[in-house]
Scaffold this motif. Structure first.
Motif, PDB file in Angstrom:
ATOM      1  N   LEU A  95       0.855  -1.191   0.000  1.00 17.10           N
ATOM      2  CA  LEU A  95       0.000   0.000   0.000  1.00 17.10           C
ATOM      3  C   LEU A  95       0.887   1.235   0.000  1.00 17.10           C
ATOM      4  CD1 LEU A  95      -2.639  -1.071   2.687  1.00 17.10           C
ATOM      5  CD2 LEU A  95      -3.047  -0.837   0.226  1.00 17.10           C
ATOM      6  N   LEU A  96       0.555   2.178  -0.866  1.00 15.85           N
ATOM      7  CA  LEU A  96       1.319   3.422  -0.973  1.00 15.85           C
ATOM      8  C   LEU A  96       0.328   4.572  -0.937  1.00 15.85           C
ATOM      9  CD1 LEU A  96       3.904   5.067  -1.666  1.00 15.85           C
ATOM     10  CD2 LEU A  96       3.448   4.552  -4.082  1.00 15.85           C
ATOM     11  N   ILE A  97       0.440   5.433   0.058  1.00 12.36           N
ATOM     12  CA  ILE A  97      -0.459   6.580   0.140  1.00 12.36           C
ATOM     13  C   ILE A  97       0.310   7.836  -0.250  1.00 12.36           C
ATOM     14  CG2 ILE A  97      -0.115   6.697   2.670  1.00 12.36           C
ATOM     15  CD1 ILE A  97      -2.999   7.950   2.777  1.00 12.36           C
ATOM     16  N   LEU A  98      -0.228   8.562  -1.208  1.00  7.01           N
ATOM     17  CA  LEU A  98       0.442   9.745  -1.741  1.00  7.01           C
ATOM     18  C   LEU A  98      -0.472  10.955  -1.640  1.00  7.01           C
ATOM     19  CD1 LEU A  98       1.952   8.184  -4.997  1.00  7.01           C
ATOM     20  CD2 LEU A  98       3.133   8.602  -2.834  1.00  7.01           C
ATOM     21  N   ARG A  99       0.150  12.123  -1.594  1.00  8.33           N
ATOM     22  CA  ARG A  99      -0.629  13.365  -1.640  1.00  8.33           C
ATOM     23  C   ARG A  99       0.100  14.321  -2.572  1.00  8.33           C
ATOM     24  NH1 ARG A  99       0.820  15.933   4.287  1.00  8.33           N
ATOM     25  NH2 ARG A  99      -0.661  17.576   3.749  1.00  8.33           N
ATOM     26  N   ASP A 100      -0.498  15.463  -2.839  1.00  6.88           N
ATOM     27  CA  ASP A 100       0.134  16.470  -3.685  1.00  6.88           C
ATOM     28  C   ASP A 100       1.600  16.656  -3.248  1.00  6.88           C
ATOM     29  OD1 ASP A 100       1.072  19.334  -4.168  1.00  6.88           O
ATOM     30  OD2 ASP A 100      -0.733  19.249  -5.392  1.00  6.88           O
ATOM     31  N   PRO A 101       2.561  16.502  -4.187  1.00  2.53           N
ATOM     32  CA  PRO A 101       3.982  16.524  -3.805  1.00  2.53           C
ATOM     33  C   PRO A 101       4.451  17.827  -3.161  1.00  2.53           C
ATOM     34  CG  PRO A 101       3.721  16.230  -6.188  1.00  2.53           C
ATOM     35  CD  PRO A 101       2.358  16.201  -5.610  1.00  2.53           C
ATOM     36  N   THR A 102       3.876  18.952  -3.591  1.00  2.75           N
ATOM     37  CA  THR A 102       4.266  20.232  -2.976  1.00  2.75           C
ATOM     38  C   THR A 102       3.754  20.304  -1.541  1.00  2.75           C
ATOM     39  OG1 THR A 102       4.298  21.362  -5.118  1.00  2.75           O
ATOM     40  CG2 THR A 102       4.108  22.755  -3.161  1.00  2.75           C
ATOM     41  N   GLU A 103       2.507  19.922  -1.327  1.00  2.14           N
ATOM     42  CA  GLU A 103       1.950  19.867   0.030  1.00  2.14           C
ATOM     43  C   GLU A 103       2.796  18.958   0.908  1.00  2.14           C
ATOM     44  OE1 GLU A 103      -2.127  18.481   0.550  1.00  2.14           O
ATOM     45  OE2 GLU A 103      -2.738  19.815  -1.070  1.00  2.14           O
ATOM     46  N   ARG A 104       3.255  17.843   0.314  1.00  3.70           N
ATOM     47  CA  ARG A 104       4.051  16.889   1.075  1.00  3.70           C
ATOM     48  C   ARG A 104       5.375  17.502   1.518  1.00  3.70           C
ATOM     49  NH1 ARG A 104       7.552  13.881   2.411  1.00  3.70           N
ATOM     50  NH2 ARG A 104       8.851  15.091   0.998  1.00  3.70           N
ATOM     51  N   VAL A 105       5.980  18.297   0.633  1.00  3.73           N
ATOM     52  CA  VAL A 105       7.238  18.978   0.982  1.00  3.73           C
ATOM     53  C   VAL A 105       7.012  19.927   2.165  1.00  3.73           C
ATOM     54  CG1 VAL A 105       8.969  20.660   0.208  1.00  3.73           C
ATOM     55  CG2 VAL A 105       8.253  18.820  -1.325  1.00  3.73           C
ATOM     56  N   ILE A 106       5.929  20.690   2.107  1.00  2.73           N
ATOM     57  CA  ILE A 106       5.641  21.660   3.164  1.00  2.73           C
ATOM     58  C   ILE A 106       5.352  20.936   4.483  1.00  2.73           C
ATOM     59  CG2 ILE A 106       4.118  23.548   3.896  1.00  2.73           C
ATOM     60  CD1 ILE A 106       3.685  24.083   0.811  1.00  2.73           C
ATOM     61  N   SER A 107       4.649  19.812   4.397  1.00  7.60           N
ATOM     62  CA  SER A 107       4.340  19.028   5.585  1.00  7.60           C
ATOM     63  C   SER A 107       5.609  18.421   6.190  1.00  7.60           C
ATOM     64  CB  SER A 107       3.352  17.912   5.212  1.00  7.60           C
ATOM     65  OG  SER A 107       3.007  17.168   6.340  1.00  7.60           O
ATOM     66  N   ASP A 108       6.508  17.991   5.329  1.00  4.31           N
ATOM     67  CA  ASP A 108       7.794  17.427   5.738  1.00  4.31           C
ATOM     68  C   ASP A 108       8.595  18.503   6.488  1.00  4.31           C
ATOM     69  OD1 ASP A 108      10.296  16.031   5.771  1.00  4.31           O
ATOM     70  OD2 ASP A 108       9.720  14.963   3.942  1.00  4.31           O
ATOM     71  N   TYR A 109       8.658  19.684   5.880  1.00  7.74           N
ATOM     72  CA  TYR A 109       9.335  20.828   6.515  1.00  7.74           C
ATOM     73  C   TYR A 109       8.711  21.124   7.883  1.00  7.74           C
ATOM     74  CZ  TYR A 109      10.031  25.711   7.801  1.00  7.74           C
ATOM     75  OH  TYR A 109      10.285  26.860   8.519  1.00  7.74           O
ATOM     76  N   THR A 110       7.373  21.117   7.937  1.00  8.65           N
ATOM     77  CA  THR A 110       6.654  21.467   9.169  1.00  8.65           C
ATOM     78  C   THR A 110       6.993  20.499  10.294  1.00  8.65           C
ATOM     79  OG1 THR A 110       4.853  22.381   7.833  1.00  8.65           O
ATOM     80  CG2 THR A 110       4.353  21.910  10.138  1.00  8.65           C
ATOM     81  N   GLN A 111       7.044  19.200   9.971  1.00  8.57           N
ATOM     82  CA  GLN A 111       7.381  18.207  10.995  1.00  8.57           C
ATOM     83  C   GLN A 111       8.777  18.449  11.545  1.00  8.57           C
ATOM     84  OE1 GLN A 111       6.532  14.012  10.298  1.00  8.57           O
ATOM     85  NE2 GLN A 111       8.367  13.413  11.370  1.00  8.57           N
ATOM     86  N   VAL A 112       9.739  18.667  10.655  1.00  5.19           N
ATOM     87  CA  VAL A 112      11.119  18.901  11.074  1.00  5.19           C
ATOM     88  C   VAL A 112      11.204  20.203  11.878  1.00  5.19           C
ATOM     89  CG1 VAL A 112      13.477  19.338  10.254  1.00  5.19           C
ATOM     90  CG2 VAL A 112      12.084  17.557   9.179  1.00  5.19           C
ATOM     91  N   TYR A 113      10.487  21.223  11.421  1.00  6.18           N
ATOM     92  CA  TYR A 113      10.456  22.522  12.103  1.00  6.18           C
ATOM     93  C   TYR A 113      10.010  22.357  13.566  1.00  6.18           C
ATOM     94  CZ  TYR A 113       8.817  27.243  13.325  1.00  6.18           C
ATOM     95  OH  TYR A 113       8.603  28.440  13.957  1.00  6.18           O
ATOM     96  N   TYR A 114       8.871  21.675  13.770  1.00  4.27           N
ATOM     97  CA  TYR A 114       8.364  21.482  15.133  1.00  4.27           C
ATOM     98  C   TYR A 114       9.308  20.634  15.976  1.00  4.27           C
ATOM     99  CZ  TYR A 114       3.818  23.721  14.417  1.00  4.27           C
ATOM    100  OH  TYR A 114       2.825  24.627  14.195  1.00  4.27           O
ATOM    101  N   ASN A 115       9.889  19.605  15.371  1.00  2.00           N
ATOM    102  CA  ASN A 115      10.847  18.770  16.103  1.00  2.00           C
ATOM    103  C   ASN A 115      12.039  19.597  16.569  1.00  2.00           C
ATOM    104  OD1 ASN A 115       9.228  16.565  15.672  1.00  2.00           O
ATOM    105  ND2 ASN A 115      10.490  15.674  14.039  1.00  2.00           N
ATOM    106  N   ARG A 116      12.499  20.498  15.706  1.00  2.00           N
ATOM    107  CA  ARG A 116      13.647  21.334  16.053  1.00  2.00           C
ATOM    108  C   ARG A 116      13.279  22.346  17.142  1.00  2.00           C
ATOM    109  NH1 ARG A 116      18.156  20.749  12.814  1.00  2.00           N
ATOM    110  NH2 ARG A 116      18.958  22.757  13.544  1.00  2.00           N
ATOM    111  N   VAL A 117      12.096  22.932  17.017  1.00  2.00           N
ATOM    112  CA  VAL A 117      11.643  23.890  18.033  1.00  2.00           C
ATOM    113  C   VAL A 117      11.563  23.196  19.399  1.00  2.00           C
ATOM    114  CG1 VAL A 117       9.646  25.235  18.840  1.00  2.00           C
ATOM    115  CG2 VAL A 117      10.422  25.453  16.465  1.00  2.00           C
TER     116      VAL A 117
END
Length: 259
Positions: A95-117
């Motif tokens: 099973l592979l779940i995908l979403r809009d690739p640009t949204e995915r980039v922003i979400s990826d950034y957001t996760q790392v951002y919060y982890n760093r904060v």
């Protein structure tokens, strides 16, 4: 009786595509049991060398009529995972779940951002990571992870298209049931997930799960607000992914509603 089984199905990715939501929603099904954590067996060498019995030991107990599902989003972008999974079970269903690739980039950034904060590390603005010297920084890992065609090509070297079911992550969040019914059919399971298993949570802004008399929502680390991204930068991302998306649609004989 029950025993631990090697997964008959694996959610291979994509990171920030909605893998946790998919796993939790599939867990409603009486014929599905899910591994509690991301196992990273096929993508981390230090785990892979521990062998298949170690892998099995991390799986939940199940009855003979139940399918065991494991999810590790790192598999999709791992160079080794496709061949290793194929070596274990060449007829496995993925099973592979995908979403809009640009949204995915922003979400990826957001996760790392919060982890760093949270760990008191310095953070950078999205634009400052994505743009280097006025051009798109295509070496940025989050951008690399959104090149679905590049990764899919490696999986299709080892598996046929009918072994890989793609879940539309954008749809799963807005209207979960039809996407889950497609998964039930793909896994040859009786239809057991119902609309009554979901309720919309206004505060969170997405669906929560009601099953076995319990209600549960995804962890608060899910569905975090994304930064507002500069439009010019967004357009650069959209246009960079456009060709890759078109190639991906051809590969999988299916198009998605992405930018």
């Amino acid at each position: 009786g029950t025993s631990r089984q090697i997964p008959q199905t694996i959610i291979i990715g994509v990171r920030k595509g909605g893998t946790r939501a998919l796993l939790e929603m599939l867990d409603i099904h009486p014929n599905i049991v899910v591994a509690a954590t991301e196992v990273h067996f096929f993508d981390w060498d230090e785990n892979y060398v521990k062998g298949i019995d170690w892998y099995r030991s991390l799986m939940p107990f199940s009855y003979g009529n139940q399918i065991t599902i494991e999810k590790t989003p790192g598999y999709f972008t791992s160079p080794q995972a496709p061949e290793r999974i194929h070596d274990m079970n060449s007829s496995i269903k993925l099973l592979l779940i995908l979403r809009d690739p640009t949204e995915r980039v922003i979400s990826d950034y957001t996760q790392v951002y919060y982890n760093r904060v949270e760990s008191h590390k310095p953070v950078q603005l999205f634009e400052d990571i994505v743009i280097k010297n006025g051009a798109l920084n295509t070496k940025y890992k989050a951008i690399q992870r959104s090149l679905y065609d590049v990764h899919m090509e490696k999986w299709l070297k080892h598996f046929s298209l009918d072994q890989i079911h793609i879940v539309d992550g954008n749809t799963l969040i807005k209207d979960p049931l039809p996407e889950l019914q497609k998964v039930e059919r793909f896994l040859n399971l009786p239809s057991r997930i119902m609309s009554s298993n979901f309720y919309f949570n206004q505060t969170k802004g997405f669906y929560c799960i009601r099953s076995d008399g319990r209600e549960r929502c995804l962890h608060e680390s899910k569905g975090r607000p994304h930064p507002l991204v500069n439009n010019t930068v967004l357009e650069q991302l959209y246009s960079y992914f456009r060709g890759h998306n078109a190639k991906f649609y051809r590969m999988v004989n299916h198009s998605f509603d992405w930018h």
